[in-house]
Design an enzyme around this catalytic site. Structure first.
Site, mmCIF file in Angstrom:
data_model
loop_
_atom_site.group_PDB
_atom_site.id
_atom_site.type_symbol
_atom_site.label_atom_id
_atom_site.label_comp_id
_atom_site.label_asym_id
_atom_site.label_seq_id
_atom_site.Cartn_x
_atom_site.Cartn_y
_atom_site.Cartn_z
ATOM 1 N N HIS A 149 26.737 -38.500 -1.024
ATOM 2 C CA HIS A 149 26.050 -37.219 -1.302
ATOM 3 C C HIS A 149 25.191 -37.110 0.527
ATOM 4 O O HIS A 149 25.328 -38.740 1.165
ATOM 5 C CB HIS A 149 24.832 -36.579 -2.242
ATOM 6 C CG HIS A 149 24.769 -36.732 -3.289
ATOM 7 N ND1 HIS A 149 24.933 -35.687 -4.548
ATOM 8 C CD2 HIS A 149 25.694 -37.126 -4.912
ATOM 9 C CE1 HIS A 149 24.820 -35.765 -5.156
ATOM 10 N NE2 HIS A 149 25.091 -36.702 -5.780
ATOM 11 N N TYR B 298 16.437 -34.924 -10.636
ATOM 12 C CA TYR B 298 17.829 -35.174 -10.775
ATOM 13 C C TYR B 298 18.383 -34.353 -12.162
ATOM 14 O O TYR B 298 18.381 -34.452 -13.681
ATOM 15 C CB TYR B 298 18.011 -36.423 -11.041
ATOM 16 C CG TYR B 298 18.791 -37.468 -10.773
ATOM 17 C CD1 TYR B 298 20.379 -36.155 -10.503
ATOM 18 C CD2 TYR B 298 19.949 -38.788 -11.397
ATOM 19 C CE1 TYR B 298 21.655 -36.380 -10.540
ATOM 20 C CE2 TYR B 298 21.817 -38.633 -12.014
ATOM 21 C CZ TYR B 298 22.224 -37.800 -11.587
ATOM 22 O OH TYR B 298 23.367 -38.075 -11.079
ATOM 23 N N ASP C 168 19.162 -33.008 -6.322
ATOM 24 C CA ASP C 168 20.461 -33.408 -6.710
ATOM 25 C C ASP C 168 20.379 -32.119 -7.727
ATOM 26 O O ASP C 168 20.042 -32.524 -9.266
ATOM 27 C CB ASP C 168 21.257 -34.198 -7.094
ATOM 28 C CG ASP C 168 21.879 -34.491 -7.711
ATOM 29 O OD1 ASP C 168 22.255 -33.033 -8.062
ATOM 30 O OD2 ASP C 168 22.960 -35.541 -7.951
#
Length: 254
Positions: free
Chosen positions: A246, A108, A148
């Site tokens: 998402h 992340y 991500d």
């Protein structure tokens, strides 16, 4: 082999929206999670070890913030929690599971959209992370870094690219960093390898009608070493249900 990457924007929220019922139908071998927004005490048994999976997590120290996880059918030979950099490890941003023939990372990468201070943190993370990516590439192991990345690489990767050229997530420096990762370090954007010209997104702002109008960004990736990237047979973004802002990225490998 099926690998799924998904930013849940809160594991408890995603659970309440049917994420685990959906996951049970996916026949996935590895699932990488980002933005858990939970600590160990918040996790239910079902969240820790969904039926048929081993679960591993890197929680952020700050409550309700960040955090990554990996579910896997096969028991890993080794699990690495964090990058060994205190500033970033406190935010729960990196988790790696080593299997016999390959490694999978749940990542992340920080967002810089809230202001200059966080953009500075993002740039610092990128600067520190690139040498680690070089080491992974040079290790000789097959590696898939799921997560991500909070960067849309090219104009095809976000709907409103003209209006975002000066915004975090599409800054020239960020895009150049990804280009360096692909062209110099030698990693491969697996979705783009399978779909060179497909306009598809993995994140939509909650503002306005971004989801309804499909005004999105492709910022969730599976970025892999060339040999295993070359084994990808299909890549899709699941949009029939919404578990967060998402969408899950699903890639099948031989």
């Amino acid at each position: 082999m099926r690998i799924i990457s998904v930013n849940l924007n809160g594991i408890r929220s995603a659970s309440s929206k049917g994420f685990y019922e959906w996951l049970a139908q996916q026949d996935a071998d590895v699932i990488c999670l980002q933005e858990l927004k939970a600590q160990a005490a918040d996790m239910t048994e079902h969240m820790l070890t969904p039926l048929g999976y081993h679960g591993y997590f890197h929680y952020a120290e700050k409550k309700g913030y960040s955090g990554v996880g990996i579910y896997c059918r096969e028991l890993p030979k080794n699990v690495i929690v964090g990058l060994g950099i205190e500033q970033f490890d406190a935010e729960g941003r990196y988790l790696c599971a080593d299997f016999a023939d390959y490694s999978v990372v749940s990542l992340y990468l920080p967002s810089g959209s809230s202001g200059e201070e966080r953009q500075g943190v993002k740039f610092s993370f990128m600067e520190a992370f690139l040498p680690h990516l070089r080491e992974l590439r040079a290790s000789g192991r097959e590696v898939i870094v799921c997560g991500d990345w909070n960067i849309a690489h090219k104009e095809i990767d976000l709907k409103n690219w003209r209006g975002n050229k000066k915004n975090s997530g599409f800054l020239p420096e960020e895009r150049a960093w990804l280009t360096q990762l692909f062209d110099e370090v030698g990693f491969v954007d697996v979705f783009r390898r399978v779909h060179p010209e497909l306009e598809a997104y993995t994140w939509w702002s909650n503002r306005g009608q971004a989801w309804a109008k499909n005004v999105g960004w492709r910022i969730d990736y599976q970025i892999a070493t060339p040999a295993i990237a070359g084994r990808a047979t299909s890549a899709s973004i699941y949009k029939e249900q919404r578990f967060s802002d998402h969408a899950p990225l699903i890639i099948d490998y031989l």
